[in-house]
Design an enzyme around this catalytic site. Structure first.
Site, PDB file in Angstrom:
ATOM      1  N   ASP A  36       0.540  -0.964  -0.143  1.00 43.73           N
ATOM      2  CA  ASP A  36       0.053   0.200   0.010  1.00 43.73           C
ATOM      3  C   ASP A  36       0.586   0.968  -0.203  1.00 43.73           C
ATOM      4  OD1 ASP A  36       0.298  -0.210   3.096  1.00 43.73           O
ATOM      5  OD2 ASP A  36      -1.162  -1.397   3.351  1.00 43.73           O
ATOM      6  N   LYS A  58      -4.853   3.833  -0.305  1.00 43.22           N
ATOM      7  CA  LYS A  58      -5.135   3.750   1.150  1.00 43.22           C
ATOM      8  C   LYS A  58      -4.012   4.783   1.476  1.00 43.22           C
ATOM      9  CE  LYS A  58      -6.878   0.625   4.462  1.00 43.22           C
ATOM     10  NZ  LYS A  58      -6.375  -0.539   5.868  1.00 43.22           N
ATOM     11  N   MET A 173      -0.450   9.345  12.635  1.00 43.88           N
ATOM     12  CA  MET A 173      -1.463   9.413  12.006  1.00 43.88           C
ATOM     13  C   MET A 173      -1.669  11.150  12.544  1.00 43.88           C
ATOM     14  SD  MET A 173      -3.638   6.070  11.297  1.00 43.88           S
ATOM     15  CE  MET A 173      -2.883   5.445  13.554  1.00 43.88           C
TER      16      MET A 173
HETATM   17  N1  SAH Z   1       2.465   0.214  10.708  1.00 53.49           N
HETATM   18  C1  SAH Z   1       2.231   1.817  10.572  1.00 53.49           C
HETATM   19  C2  SAH Z   1       2.158   2.695  10.889  1.00 53.49           C
HETATM   20  C3  SAH Z   1       0.363   2.679   9.860  1.00 53.49           C
HETATM   21  S1  SAH Z   1      -0.668   4.342  10.134  1.00 53.49           S
HETATM   22  C4  SAH Z   1       4.213   1.788  11.297  1.00 53.49           C
HETATM   23  O1  SAH Z   1       4.201   0.824  12.737  1.00 53.49           O
HETATM   24  O2  SAH Z   1       4.769   2.936  11.058  1.00 53.49           O
HETATM   25  C5  SAH Z   1       0.401   5.664   9.271  1.00 53.49           C
HETATM   26  C6  SAH Z   1       0.765   6.259  10.252  1.00 53.49           C
HETATM   27  O3  SAH Z   1       2.078   6.224  10.328  1.00 53.49           O
HETATM   28  C7  SAH Z   1       1.355   7.476   9.357  1.00 53.49           C
HETATM   29  O4  SAH Z   1       0.070   9.299   9.055  1.00 53.49           O
HETATM   30  C8  SAH Z   1       2.331   8.137   9.921  1.00 53.49           C
HETATM   31  O5  SAH Z   1       1.920   9.078  10.931  1.00 53.49           O
HETATM   32  C9  SAH Z   1       3.122   7.535  10.458  1.00 53.49           C
HETATM   33  N2  SAH Z   1       3.980   6.798   8.863  1.00 53.49           N
HETATM   34  C10 SAH Z   1       4.602   5.766   7.868  1.00 53.49           C
HETATM   35  N3  SAH Z   1       5.641   5.993   7.777  1.00 53.49           N
HETATM   36  C11 SAH Z   1       5.941   7.422   7.831  1.00 53.49           C
HETATM   37  C12 SAH Z   1       7.545   8.086   7.944  1.00 53.49           C
HETATM   38  N4  SAH Z   1       8.013   7.485   6.991  1.00 53.49           N
HETATM   39  N5  SAH Z   1       6.979   9.318   8.680  1.00 53.49           N
HETATM   40  C13 SAH Z   1       6.518   9.338   9.197  1.00 53.49           C
HETATM   41  N6  SAH Z   1       5.836   8.952   9.824  1.00 53.49           N
HETATM   42  C14 SAH Z   1       5.465   8.044   8.416  1.00 53.49           C
END
Ligand code: SAH
Length: 501
Positions: A36, A58, A173
């Site tokens: 995704d 998504k 998020m």
């Molecule tokens: N499973 C993921 C989180 C999914 S929810 C994890 O463990 O990182 C999605 C959120 O993750 C985004 O809205 C943001 O807040 C964060 N996120 C994911 N990748 C990111 C990145 N490279 N830099 C900053 N925030 C990130």
């Protein structure tokens, strides 16, 4: 029938090198990859070329596929006996709905495994130079979601606890709701001066960090239109950032550099530029194809031992030569006493990796230097030379050698063709452009030009050496920098120097 399996694989935060070895192992075995928005699509390169690759989207507000449909897809592929790699950004169980997908697979009786990943909740702060815990400052941290609207009745998050409990808080998020969330945290008693950092697209070359306090961060973010995806870190540890901000201090941090090369060769340059912090991406404009006349090429390789000198002008030529050679002969001594001349250190390196020493390498890595260097060693009149080169390579060298009386045969080892225009890197260039485009041969410049891409006037063109620069100028592509040493390390050095100024 073969039993299928679904791996829920954490893809890490963005930098493709932050995928775990186990994650890569699963990708390499996958029949189907489901990925995704937050997964770096570059990770797909680990999957077999013929694996089915399904994007299920998504991005906040632009859902490509409903969660139920994603669950159903994973189940049906697994039940069909496939090895499925379900790639999820960060860690699959940290706000990634990985728990729901695992439940759905379990309920359907499908085999599954969880491959944890590097979560953005930890990597985001780390890439901004913020340790989430520190013996002197805090010994706990909390990860919470900002997905929920804090003003709705009965929010599932206890904002009072978040606002008043000790320790670092990391929010995933919710960047869109930053104003209402920070207001709520303040109301519930979070100290006004609590430091906050927002880190966007952490661990990638386009990472952005914004620092403030719980009182002013929402306003600051609005001022610069700071957008998702980002993590927010609340707590004293944000103040540790200054001396620890390692990633954003790298010499090429934030520079978007398009690397025009063939698919098989772009890797080294892109990897090195990224190590220096650049947002580098491959833009293949040429593609290497095997010898135009394979039979003739193999015949010349078979008789290589009958020549006095063997000249290699490029790494591709060396690769093609030794591939053919070892298909024809089992014994390296079959090359006889022929002496070996090369142009450029990369070419030399490839020869040496085949366990042959170099007899001659001109100081300047250009074809024109070979003749005077040879003349110092030997008389060229009647010299038997086998020149291994690409089909379209310039023919000044064989002409000059023949003019001086040498008996020259040319083994056309490979041909360079323009890469089809729809590849990933070209699409990205059209969409986002670049601060710099690098050229490592005249043909990359020619092919780039032939693609007729729109070029911003601010883009700088980097050249590996005088022949490439000459080709660029003749195409009216201004040369912003030229490497002093005409190889990949030389080019990297020149790029770092260019941005230091
Ligand atoms: N499973 C993921 C989180 C999914 S929810 C994890 O463990 O990182 C999605 C959120 O993750 C985004 O809205 C943001 O807040 C964060 N996120 C994911 N990748 C990111 C990145 N490279 N830099 C900053 N925030 C990130």
């Amino acid at each position: 029938m073969l039993e299928g399996i679904c791996y829920l694989v954490g893809a890490g935060p963005g930098d493709p090198l932050l995928l775990t070895l186990k994650g890569r192992h699963c990708l390499e075995r996958a029949d189907v990859v489901v990925y995704d928005y937050l997964c770096n699509p570059e990770l797909l390169k680990w999957a077999p070329v013929d694996a089915e690759k399904l994007y299920v989207g998504k991005k906040a507000g632009a859902h490509t596929m409903r969660q139920e449909d994603i669950d159903a897809l994973l189940i049906s592929k697994t039940q069909a006996g496939k090895t499925v790699a379900r790639l999820k950004g960060g860690d699959p169980f940290v706000f990634g709905r990985g728990g729901e997908e695992a439940e759905a697979l379990a309920a359907a009786g499908c085999r599954f495994e969880i491959v944890p990943g590097v979560s953005s909740a930890i990597a985001g702060p780390a890439y901004a130079g913020i340790p989430v815990t520190h013996r002197k400052h805090t010994s706990m941290f909390t990860i919470f979601t900002g997905h929920e609207d804090p003003t709705k009745p009965d929010p599932s998050l206890d904002y009072k606890v978040l606002a008043t409990s000790p320790g670092t808080k990391v929010m995933l998020m919710g960047i869109e709701r930053l104003r209402s969330i920070t207001a709520r945290l303040r109301e519930e008693g979070m100290p006004a001066e609590t430091p906050v950092a927002l880190v966007r697209w952490a661990s990638t070359g386009y990472q952005k960090t914004l620092v403030g306090t719980v009182t002013n961060i929402a306003e600051k973010a609005e001022e610069v239109s700071f957008e998702a995806p980002a993590v927010a870190v609340f707590g004293e540890v944000v103040n540790l950032r200054e001396p620890l901000n390692w990633f954003e201090s790298l010499p090429l941090f934030g520079k978007r550099i398009a690397v025009t090369r063939t698919q098989s060769q772009a890797g080294e340059l892109v990897a090195s530029l990224r190590e220096l912090g650049a947002d580098a991406y491959e833009m293949p404009t040429i593609r290497i194809e095997p010898a135009p006349d394979k039979r003739e090429f193999y015949e010349l390789v078979a008789y290589a031992h009958t020549y006095e000198w063997l000249i290699f002008t490029s790494p591709n030529g060396v690769d093609a030569f030794f591939k053919a050679f070892y298909e024809l002969y089992k014994d390296a001594r079959s090359l006889g006493g022929v002496r070996i001349a090369v142009i450029g250190p990369a070419t030399a390196e490839r020869v040496r990796s085949n366990r042959f020493e170099i007899d001659l390498i001109p100081e300047k890595h250009i074809a024109g230097e070979i003749v005077p260097a040879l003349q110092k060693e030997t008389t060229i009149d009647n010299l038997k030379v086998l020149l291994v080169r690409g089909e379209k390579a310039r023919d000044e060298l064989p002409k000059e050698l023949s003019r001086l009386g040498a008996i020259v045969d040319e083994a056309l080892a490979y041909r360079t063709l323009p890469e089809s225009a729809d590849s990933l890197g070209i699409a990205r260039y059209r969409r986002e452009g670049a601060d710099m485009v690098t050229f490592t041969s005249a043909s990359t410049a020619e092919n780039f030009h032939a693609l007729e891409l729109p070029t911003d006037k601010n883009v700088s063109f980097a050249s590996i050496g005088p022949i490439t620069s000459k080709a660029m100028r003749s195409l009216e592509m201004p040369v912003a920098l030229e490497a002093k040493s005409h190889d990949i390390p030389g080019l990297i050095q020149a790029i770092v120097g260019f941005y230091k100024k």
